[in-house]
Scaffold this motif. Structure first.
Motif, short mmCIF file in Angstrom:
data_model
loop_
_atom_site.label_atom_id
_atom_site.label_comp_id
_atom_site.label_asym_id
_atom_site.label_seq_id
_atom_site.Cartn_x
_atom_site.Cartn_y
_atom_site.Cartn_z
N ASP A 1 15.83 14.66 8.51
CA ASP A 1 14.61 14.46 7.68
C ASP A 1 14.68 13.20 6.57
N LYS A 2 15.65 12.59 6.36
CA LYS A 2 15.87 11.81 5.17
C LYS A 2 14.94 10.52 5.15
N ASN A 3 14.13 10.13 6.13
CA ASN A 3 13.49 9.25 6.19
C ASN A 3 11.81 9.54 6.17
N HIS A 4 11.75 10.57 6.07
CA HIS A 4 10.23 11.22 6.15
C HIS A 4 9.60 11.07 4.66
N PRO A 5 8.48 10.12 4.39
CA PRO A 5 7.78 10.02 3.07
C PRO A 5 7.31 11.28 2.51
N SER A 6 7.01 12.40 3.58
CA SER A 6 6.25 13.73 3.19
C SER A 6 7.44 14.58 2.46
N VAL B 1 1.00 -1.19 -0.20
CA VAL B 1 0.21 0.02 -0.07
C VAL B 1 0.95 1.08 0.02
N LEU B 2 0.86 2.11 -0.93
CA LEU B 2 1.77 3.30 -1.21
C LEU B 2 1.24 4.34 -0.39
N TRP B 3 2.51 5.11 -0.02
CA TRP B 3 1.93 6.61 0.41
C TRP B 3 1.82 7.25 -0.42
N LYS B 4 0.60 8.03 -0.46
CA LYS B 4 0.44 8.93 -1.56
C LYS B 4 -0.16 10.21 -0.78
N PRO B 5 -0.17 11.28 -1.57
CA PRO B 5 -0.69 12.50 -1.25
C PRO B 5 -2.00 12.66 -0.93
N GLY B 6 -2.54 12.96 0.34
CA GLY B 6 -3.64 13.04 0.71
C GLY B 6 -4.16 11.61 0.97
N ALA B 7 -3.70 10.48 0.82
CA ALA B 7 -3.85 9.05 1.41
C ALA B 7 -2.75 8.56 2.07
N SER B 8 -2.32 9.01 3.25
CA SER B 8 -0.96 8.26 3.83
C SER B 8 -1.38 6.91 4.13
N TYR B 9 -0.25 6.13 3.97
CA TYR B 9 -0.30 4.77 4.71
C TYR B 9 1.36 4.57 5.08
N LEU B 10 1.38 4.35 6.32
CA LEU B 10 2.69 4.04 6.92
C LEU B 10 2.91 2.47 7.52
N ASP C 1 8.15 17.18 14.72
CA ASP C 1 6.86 16.95 14.95
C ASP C 1 5.95 17.32 13.73
N VAL C 2 6.14 18.15 13.22
CA VAL C 2 5.35 19.03 12.14
C VAL C 2 5.62 17.87 10.89
N LEU C 3 6.86 17.30 10.70
CA LEU C 3 7.06 16.41 9.52
C LEU C 3 6.45 15.05 10.05
N ASP C 4 6.32 14.49 11.02
CA ASP C 4 5.87 13.43 11.46
C ASP C 4 4.32 13.53 11.18
N PHE C 5 3.83 14.77 11.66
CA PHE C 5 2.38 15.04 11.36
C PHE C 5 2.07 15.02 9.82
N ALA C 6 2.76 15.41 8.96
CA ALA C 6 2.88 15.61 7.48
C ALA C 6 2.72 14.06 7.21
N ASP C 7 3.71 13.35 7.54
CA ASP C 7 3.60 11.85 7.04
C ASP C 7 2.36 11.24 7.45
N ARG C 8 1.73 11.44 8.54
CA ARG C 8 0.43 10.78 9.13
C ARG C 8 -0.66 11.34 7.97
N ARG C 9 -0.70 12.67 7.66
CA ARG C 9 -1.68 13.28 7.06
C ARG C 9 -1.58 13.07 5.66
N GLY C 10 -0.48 12.61 5.11
CA GLY C 10 -0.35 12.73 3.42
C GLY C 10 -0.32 14.07 2.89
N ILE C 11 0.62 15.10 3.53
CA ILE C 11 0.74 16.32 3.19
C ILE C 11 2.24 16.33 2.68
N VAL C 12 2.45 16.94 1.34
CA VAL C 12 3.73 16.98 0.68
C VAL C 12 4.31 17.94 1.38
N VAL C 13 5.77 17.92 1.48
CA VAL C 13 6.52 18.94 2.04
C VAL C 13 7.85 19.13 1.16
#
Length: 597
Positions: free
Chosen positions: A396-401, A237-246, A334-346
């Protein structure tokens, strides 16, 4: 650098709260050698500038001191013990009792201090943190300190946001085993329905490594061993913008078959690529919609606040935004962690803002002296910039966002010396992370005719203010300028083009039936004009409005209570432009609006 977390082999204690506080002019020469003699206390995390009613503290240039007592948990015997500072703006010295135990320069990246030899389990110690908000031509961002007629030291800087200082992010005490996982690097991919997680583990001490990947339900989907390897993920299951999967990757260090350390991190399986004039996430064209932002709120300054973080993400999602740029410095992790979970691109940006003496020259763009010189941005500045890149990418190298690194905001890329300054930094960034594209945000003085470094980068990111600083109130002429500007970059580069800043200062509640600057109608009409132009170019890959919300700036007659280009007020109330953006962005789902002739 691994973020401290609680695991079966690691513990941490949060040291946030209210600390004793003093500025250097009101205490002795070595205030860390005793309890601070001060009536003041300051909140951590928060910038200190707006906490007090004392103007001398708000405008202070020099060192300030935070102090508190800390007790080490009694069960930490035999462990290594560290202090962790998520940030100290812009430099810090750490004292345990009378002893200097660590230093750090750079206001937006974390640092650890090993205090094992200075403390004992169950014991207490006096912790003093000296913090300096001073900026010079050897810091990132740069600035200078001048002494006026009164003898007072004054900080000057060349970026348009307030120079908040202090302990704006959390402070931690944490323990780790002597043999431990020191770092983890993850690179993901997929082919068909099978995902891949390429991992590398750095250890301290001699140990075997075991890894396992679990899905969102906790089920194990892949396992492996060794300090490096590739895990295959069936039916990924891919991590996608707007559809986070971790997924969760757990790394264990083993000695004689016994787990001596364990660390877990979130993993989003996705790919990022630039191909021709397209920006691709998971092989599909992606169109950025969103904002340049700031870590900025009343009273707290740049202090991280979880409530504001949650609300800001809610407002971004309400507008239909799918992305933001961390202008003009790395935000709290913490902001990048939250972006990872929310599917927001950074788009993750360094603190290299203000590398441009042309700004001092006003709209003429004529610098008083060369930007890239020992007088301003020289070898020491470049070295500080390089270290900042290492710390940013390491964090930040491991953040999918995070899909792109922004090396600098509005540098003087039109000036001689720019290439010599930036080419080594670009090479360093690519060595540190070959998987993500690179960009920098173009100042208006840097045009498609005179820019000297754009070929080094993957995406053209434009900051443009036609209709505001140029052709103010004349959107017809501004549209012609913008059209020609974008076309020029397309013709020169053949690369993806995006707008990382565009907007107009707007006083909430000010209205007019004419194209009158500062009105809510003018802000809305200006944005609409830009959008018409964007939609004419299939090479265009994104729009990030400047700014998400109004924010504090330095003193200046062209600013009234800060920068008012936000589509939300500083207290997060929508202006008319927020509603117009919502109408445009909702439903786009990361796709480019249809190009027209």
């Amino acid at each position: 650098m691994l973020k401290p977390i609680s695991t079966p082999t690691r513990e941490l204690v949060n040291l946030d709260g209210v600390w004793r506080f003093a500025i250097d002019s009101r205490v002795g020469d070595q205030p860390w050698t005793a309890r601070l003699d001060t009536p003041l206390e300051a909140a951590v995390p928060a910038s200190y500038n707006d906490l007090f009613t004392d103007a001398e503290i708000r405008d202070h240039v020099g060192w300030v001191y935070y102090q508190r007592e800390v007790r080490v948990p009694r069960g930490w015997g035999g462990e290594l013990i560290f202090l962790r500072f998520d940030a100290a703006t812009h430099a810090a010295r750490i004292y345990l009792g009378d002893t200097l135990v660590g230093e750090h320069i750079g206001g937006y990246t974390p640092f650890d201090v090993d205090i094992t030899s200075h403390v004992e389990a169950g014991g207490a110690f006096r912790l003093t943190v000296a913090v300096s908000g001073d900026l010079s031509n050897e810091t990132i961002p740069p600035g200078k300190i001048e002494v006026g007629m009164t003898g007072k030291r004054t900080q000057t800087y060349f970026h348009d946001f307030y120079n908040y200082a202090g302990l704006a992010r959390s402070v931690w005490l944490y323990s780790v085993p002597t043999t431990r996982v020191d770092d983890v690097t993850v690179v993901t991919g997929f082919e068909g329905t099978t995902g891949s997680v390429d991992y590398r583990v750095a250890l301290v001490g001699d140990a075997a490594v075991r890894v396992r990947l679990t899905d969102a339900t906790g089920a194990v989907v892949a396992e492996g061993s060794g300090a490096a390897g590739v895990l295959e993920v069936p039916d990924v299951v891919l991590w996608k913008p707007g559809a986070s999967y971790l997924y969760e990757l757990t790394v264990e260090a083993l000695h004689d078959g016994v787990v001596v350390d364990a660390y877990s991190l979130a993993v989003g399986v996705r790919t990022v690529e630039v191909r021709g004039h397209e920006f691709l996430i998971n092989g599909e064209p992606f169109y950025f919609t969103g904002f340049g932002k700031h870590e900025d709120t009343a009273v707290r300054g740049k202090g991280h606040d979880n409530a504001y973080m949650v609300h800001d993400f809610q407002l971004m999602e309400w507008t239909g935004a799918n992305s933001f740029r961390t202008s003009h410095y790395p935000y709290a992790e913490d902001v990048l962690d939250f972006a990872d979970r929310r599917g927001i691109v950074v788009i993750d940006e360094t603190a290299a803002v203000g590398l441009n003496m042309g700004v001092v020259g006003g709209m003429s763009g004529t610098p008083p002296f060369p930007t890239f010189s020992e007088q301003y941005a020289g070898a020491a500045t470049q070295a500080a910039h390089a270290q900042h890149l290492r710390e940013l990418i390491g964090r930040d190298k491991n953040h999918p966002s995070v899909v792109m690194w922004c090396i600098a905001n509005e540098p003087a890329s039109n000036e001689d010396g720019a290439r010599e300054y930036f080419e080594p930094l670009v090479n360093l960034a690519r060595d540190l992370d070959p998987t993500r594209p690179l960009t920098y945000s173009l100042v208006m003085f840097a045009t498609f005719k005179n820019d000297q470094i754009v070929d080094l980068f993957d995406v053209v990111s434009m900051n443009r203010y036609y209709g505001w600083y140029i052709s103010t109130g004349d959107l017809t002429t501004a549209e012609m300028y913008l059209q020609g500007d974008i076309q020029g970059w397309i013709d020169r580069t053949g690369k993806p083009i995006m707008m990382t800043e565009y907007g107009a200062d707007t006083q909430p509640g000010l209205h007019s039936v004419w194209d009158q600057a500062w009105t809510e109608e003018y802000q809305t009409d200006l944005l609409a004009m830009y959008h018409r132009v964007f939609d004419r170019f299939p090479q265009f890959v994104g729009e990030q409005v400047w700014n998400f919300a109004d924010f504090a700036t330095s003193n200046g007659i062209h600013r009234v209570d800060g920068n008012k280009k936000g589509v939300f007020t500083r207290d997060r109330r929508p202006k008319s432009a927020a509603l117009s953006l919502r109408r445009r962005w909702r439903g786009l789902d990361g796709r480019k609006p249809g190009a027209v002739d």
